[in-house]
Design a protein around this motif. Structure first.
Motif, PDB file in Angstrom:
ATOM      1  N   ARG A   1       0.727  -0.977  -0.314  1.00  0.00           N
ATOM      2  CA  ARG A   1      -0.173   0.226   0.068  1.00  0.00           C
ATOM      3  C   ARG A   1       0.586   1.266   0.174  1.00  0.00           C
ATOM      4  NH1 ARG A   1      -2.205  -3.427   3.704  1.00  0.00           N
ATOM      5  NH2 ARG A   1      -1.316  -2.516   5.472  1.00  0.00           N
ATOM      6  N   THR A   2       0.346   2.216  -0.561  1.00  0.00           N
ATOM      7  CA  THR A   2       1.118   3.290  -0.790  1.00  0.00           C
ATOM      8  C   THR A   2       0.190   4.674  -0.845  1.00  0.00           C
ATOM      9  OG1 THR A   2       1.568   3.629  -3.644  1.00  0.00           O
ATOM     10  CG2 THR A   2       3.165   2.359  -2.168  1.00  0.00           C
ATOM     11  N   SER A   3       0.662   5.952  -0.553  1.00  0.00           N
ATOM     12  CA  SER A   3      -0.170   6.668  -0.746  1.00  0.00           C
ATOM     13  C   SER A   3       0.540   7.551  -2.182  1.00  0.00           C
ATOM     14  CB  SER A   3       0.831   8.117  -0.092  1.00  0.00           C
ATOM     15  OG  SER A   3      -0.204   7.186   1.281  1.00  0.00           O
ATOM     16  N   GLY A   4      -0.292   7.925  -3.186  1.00  0.00           N
ATOM     17  CA  GLY A   4       0.283   7.951  -4.186  1.00  0.00           C
ATOM     18  C   GLY A   4      -0.896   9.588  -4.424  1.00  0.00           C
ATOM     19  N   ARG A   5      -0.650   9.326  -5.306  1.00  0.00           N
ATOM     20  CA  ARG A   5      -1.576  11.147  -6.134  1.00  0.00           C
ATOM     21  C   ARG A   5      -3.296  11.158  -5.838  1.00  0.00           C
ATOM     22  NH1 ARG A   5       1.650  12.032 -11.505  1.00  0.00           N
ATOM     23  NH2 ARG A   5       3.714  13.653 -10.355  1.00  0.00           N
ATOM     24  N   SER A   6      -3.632   9.629  -6.192  1.00  0.00           N
ATOM     25  CA  SER A   6      -5.103   9.416  -6.529  1.00  0.00           C
ATOM     26  C   SER A   6      -5.415   9.016  -4.870  1.00  0.00           C
ATOM     27  CB  SER A   6      -5.614   8.249  -7.420  1.00  0.00           C
ATOM     28  OG  SER A   6      -5.042   7.297  -7.305  1.00  0.00           O
ATOM     29  N   GLY A   7      -4.614   9.067  -3.903  1.00  0.00           N
ATOM     30  CA  GLY A   7      -4.672   8.425  -2.239  1.00  0.00           C
ATOM     31  C   GLY A   7      -4.459   6.972  -2.131  1.00  0.00           C
TER      32      GLY A   7
ATOM     33  N   ASP B   1      -2.857   3.837  -3.107  1.00  0.00           N
ATOM     34  CA  ASP B   1      -2.928   2.507  -4.440  1.00  0.00           C
ATOM     35  C   ASP B   1      -2.011   1.968  -3.761  1.00  0.00           C
ATOM     36  OD1 ASP B   1      -3.516   4.853  -6.239  1.00  0.00           O
ATOM     37  OD2 ASP B   1      -1.222   5.770  -6.165  1.00  0.00           O
ATOM     38  N   GLU B   2      -1.765   0.436  -4.574  1.00  0.00           N
ATOM     39  CA  GLU B   2      -1.815  -0.348  -4.085  1.00  0.00           C
ATOM     40  C   GLU B   2      -0.952  -0.690  -5.266  1.00  0.00           C
ATOM     41  OE1 GLU B   2      -3.789  -3.844  -2.720  1.00  0.00           O
ATOM     42  OE2 GLU B   2      -4.625  -2.917  -0.795  1.00  0.00           O
ATOM     43  N   VAL B   3       1.088  -1.614  -5.099  1.00  0.00           N
ATOM     44  CA  VAL B   3       1.852  -1.799  -5.975  1.00  0.00           C
ATOM     45  C   VAL B   3       1.845  -3.799  -6.008  1.00  0.00           C
ATOM     46  CG1 VAL B   3       4.098  -0.808  -6.886  1.00  0.00           C
ATOM     47  CG2 VAL B   3       2.655   0.361  -5.730  1.00  0.00           C
ATOM     48  N   ALA B   4       1.762  -3.927  -7.420  1.00  0.00           N
ATOM     49  CA  ALA B   4       2.202  -5.639  -6.677  1.00  0.00           C
ATOM     50  C   ALA B   4       3.605  -5.472  -7.044  1.00  0.00           C
ATOM     51  CB  ALA B   4       1.169  -6.629  -8.380  1.00  0.00           C
ATOM     52  N   ALA B   5       3.937  -6.479  -5.862  1.00  0.00           N
ATOM     53  CA  ALA B   5       5.674  -6.892  -5.829  1.00  0.00           C
ATOM     54  C   ALA B   5       5.604  -8.355  -6.143  1.00  0.00           C
ATOM     55  CB  ALA B   5       6.177  -6.734  -4.420  1.00  0.00           C
ATOM     56  N   VAL B   6       5.071  -9.158  -6.186  1.00  0.00           N
ATOM     57  CA  VAL B   6       4.728 -10.652  -6.194  1.00  0.00           C
ATOM     58  C   VAL B   6       3.380 -10.915  -6.836  1.00  0.00           C
ATOM     59  CG1 VAL B   6       5.294 -12.782  -5.222  1.00  0.00           C
ATOM     60  CG2 VAL B   6       6.728 -11.380  -5.284  1.00  0.00           C
ATOM     61  N   ARG B   7       3.238 -11.788  -8.420  1.00  0.00           N
ATOM     62  CA  ARG B   7       1.586 -11.985  -8.649  1.00  0.00           C
ATOM     63  C   ARG B   7       1.497 -13.442  -8.958  1.00  0.00           C
ATOM     64  NH1 ARG B   7       2.310  -7.810 -12.488  1.00  0.00           N
ATOM     65  NH2 ARG B   7       0.962  -5.877 -10.918  1.00  0.00           N
ATOM     66  N   ASN B   8       0.697 -13.666  -8.090  1.00  0.00           N
ATOM     67  CA  ASN B   8       0.785 -15.700  -8.289  1.00  0.00           C
ATOM     68  C   ASN B   8       1.642 -16.543  -8.157  1.00  0.00           C
ATOM     69  OD1 ASN B   8      -1.379 -13.946  -9.881  1.00  0.00           O
ATOM     70  ND2 ASN B   8      -2.664 -15.272  -8.486  1.00  0.00           N
TER      71      ASN B   8
ATOM     72  N   ALA C   1       2.495  -4.782   3.844  1.00  0.00           N
ATOM     73  CA  ALA C   1       2.429  -5.085   2.001  1.00  0.00           C
ATOM     74  C   ALA C   1       1.538  -6.150   3.331  1.00  0.00           C
ATOM     75  CB  ALA C   1       4.235  -6.597   2.988  1.00  0.00           C
ATOM     76  N   ARG C   2       0.332  -6.397   1.978  1.00  0.00           N
ATOM     77  CA  ARG C   2      -0.326  -7.469   2.188  1.00  0.00           C
ATOM     78  C   ARG C   2       0.247  -8.907   1.231  1.00  0.00           C
ATOM     79  NH1 ARG C   2      -4.922  -8.497  -0.670  1.00  0.00           N
ATOM     80  NH2 ARG C   2      -4.665  -6.509  -2.227  1.00  0.00           N
ATOM     81  N   LEU C   3      -0.179  -9.670   1.914  1.00  0.00           N
ATOM     82  CA  LEU C   3       0.059 -11.630   0.987  1.00  0.00           C
ATOM     83  C   LEU C   3      -1.327 -12.248   1.604  1.00  0.00           C
ATOM     84  CD1 LEU C   3       3.129 -13.607   1.748  1.00  0.00           C
ATOM     85  CD2 LEU C   3       0.864 -14.920   2.232  1.00  0.00           C
ATOM     86  N   SER C   4      -1.600 -12.480   0.181  1.00  0.00           N
ATOM     87  CA  SER C   4      -2.851 -13.635  -0.197  1.00  0.00           C
ATOM     88  C   SER C   4      -1.662 -14.940  -1.104  1.00  0.00           C
ATOM     89  CB  SER C   4      -3.369 -12.993  -1.026  1.00  0.00           C
ATOM     90  OG  SER C   4      -2.691 -12.877  -2.961  1.00  0.00           O
ATOM     91  N   GLY C   5      -2.855 -15.843  -0.529  1.00  0.00           N
ATOM     92  CA  GLY C   5      -2.595 -17.646  -0.914  1.00  0.00           C
ATOM     93  C   GLY C   5      -1.178 -17.888   0.717  1.00  0.00           C
ATOM     94  N   ARG C   6      -0.476 -18.877   0.653  1.00  0.00           N
ATOM     95  CA  ARG C   6       0.112 -19.178   1.603  1.00  0.00           C
ATOM     96  C   ARG C   6       1.450 -19.681   1.309  1.00  0.00           C
ATOM     97  NH1 ARG C   6      -2.889 -24.522   3.481  1.00  0.00           N
ATOM     98  NH2 ARG C   6      -1.951 -25.453   1.110  1.00  0.00           N
ATOM     99  N   VAL C   7       2.226 -19.175   2.512  1.00  0.00           N
ATOM    100  CA  VAL C   7       4.202 -19.980   2.393  1.00  0.00           C
ATOM    101  C   VAL C   7       3.691 -20.903   3.788  1.00  0.00           C
ATOM    102  CG1 VAL C   7       5.776 -19.391   3.077  1.00  0.00           C
ATOM    103  CG2 VAL C   7       4.598 -17.373   1.260  1.00  0.00           C
ATOM    104  N   LEU C   8       4.215 -22.248   3.470  1.00  0.00           N
ATOM    105  CA  LEU C   8       4.143 -22.822   4.048  1.00  0.00           C
ATOM    106  C   LEU C   8       5.479 -23.847   4.760  1.00  0.00           C
ATOM    107  CD1 LEU C   8       1.325 -25.191   2.444  1.00  0.00           C
ATOM    108  CD2 LEU C   8       0.716 -24.002   4.522  1.00  0.00           C
ATOM    109  N   LEU C   9       5.686 -23.856   6.229  1.00  0.00           N
ATOM    110  CA  LEU C   9       7.314 -24.425   6.144  1.00  0.00           C
ATOM    111  C   LEU C   9       6.901 -26.016   6.436  1.00  0.00           C
ATOM    112  CD1 LEU C   9       8.899 -22.020   7.915  1.00  0.00           C
ATOM    113  CD2 LEU C   9      10.291 -22.866   6.314  1.00  0.00           C
ATOM    114  N   GLY C  10       7.333 -27.023   5.986  1.00  0.00           N
ATOM    115  CA  GLY C  10       6.127 -27.943   6.096  1.00  0.00           C
ATOM    116  C   GLY C  10       4.681 -28.190   6.109  1.00  0.00           C
ATOM    117  N   ASP C  11       4.273 -29.007   7.122  1.00  0.00           N
ATOM    118  CA  ASP C  11       2.664 -27.927   7.238  1.00  0.00           C
ATOM    119  C   ASP C  11       2.278 -27.029   8.116  1.00  0.00           C
ATOM    120  OD1 ASP C  11       2.353 -31.138   6.127  1.00  0.00           O
ATOM    121  OD2 ASP C  11       2.675 -31.953   7.679  1.00  0.00           O
ATOM    122  N   GLU C  12       2.814 -26.227   8.333  1.00  0.00           N
ATOM    123  CA  GLU C  12       2.470 -25.121   9.215  1.00  0.00           C
ATOM    124  C   GLU C  12       2.859 -23.326   8.128  1.00  0.00           C
ATOM    125  OE1 GLU C  12       1.951 -24.581  12.782  1.00  0.00           O
ATOM    126  OE2 GLU C  12       2.447 -26.019  12.991  1.00  0.00           O
ATOM    127  N   ASP C  13       1.527 -23.472   8.748  1.00  0.00           N
ATOM    128  CA  ASP C  13       1.216 -22.203   6.984  1.00  0.00           C
ATOM    129  C   ASP C  13       1.463 -21.001   7.918  1.00  0.00           C
ATOM    130  OD1 ASP C  13       0.430 -19.527   6.175  1.00  0.00           O
ATOM    131  OD2 ASP C  13      -1.529 -20.166   5.704  1.00  0.00           O
TER     132      ASP C  13
END
Length: 184
Positions: free
Chosen positions: A14-20, A22-29, A65-77
């Motif tokens: 999340r950033t503070s851009g000109r239009s209020g 904004d979100e910048v995607a750093a990693v996609r799917n 930063a906002r993360l969606s999806g899962r990062v698993l170490l073994g069975d642990e999210d």
């Protein structure tokens, strides 16, 4: 040794851009599986999200930063771990070699003190005693090909390569199962 799994991971800032706001995607799917005992290299141009993805493993992303999806170490999210559980995972099970060694080392402590501190706070029973920790520091300096007397040096007294080797020694200190190297 656990597998490391990125399951449809997307990370935005999340950033503070000109239009209020904004979100910048750093990693996609991103979906990757690093089987136990294996090595994975991620290549990409500067700004492509490699470090962001690496930092997500230990929840070291900044607050915006906002993360969606899962990062698993073994069975642990990783997202489901409490602070105490995450603290137990860091260093002892999973460690990281940060990109900027100078910014990661404490400038007012010797590198030997910093290695001892990591062992004192995070090591298994194997290095609980003072004598065992001091021996482990000697062993770590040997592993990264630094003379023993460098343990008495402050970070500013070391070359860039020596600082990077200290960071590698710190990452190896507690004999973790997963080591993340951000541009070693």
């Amino acid at each position: 040794m656990p597998d490391l799994i990125f399951d449809d991971v997307s990370i935005t800032y999340r950033t503070s851009g000109r239009s209020g706001r904004d979100e910048v995607a750093a990693v996609r799917n991103v979906s990757l599986t690093l089987p136990a005992g294996q090595t994975l290299g991620i290549a990409g141009e500067s700004g492509s999200g490699k470090s962001t993805l690496a930092m997500s493993v230990l929840r070291l992303l900044p607050r915006n930063a906002r993360l969606s999806g899962r990062v698993l170490l073994g069975d642990e999210d990783v997202a489901s771990l409490s602070f105490g559980q995450l603290r137990a995972v860091r260093w002892a099970q999973t460690s990281i070699v940060f990109q900027g060694a100078m910014h990661s080392l404490n400038p007012v402590r010797t590198v030997g003190w910093q290695l001892l501190e990591a062992l004192e706070l995070h090591a298994s029973e194997r290095w609980k005693g003072e004598k065992a920790r001091r021996e482990r520091v000697r062993e770590l300096l040997d592993i990264v090909d630094l003379p023993q007397q460098k343990s008495e040096s402050y970070p500013h007294e070391l070359s860039g390569g020596q600082k990077q080797r200290v960071m590698i020694a710190m990452a190896l200190a507690c004999d973790p199962e997963v080591i993340i190297a951000d541009e070693p």
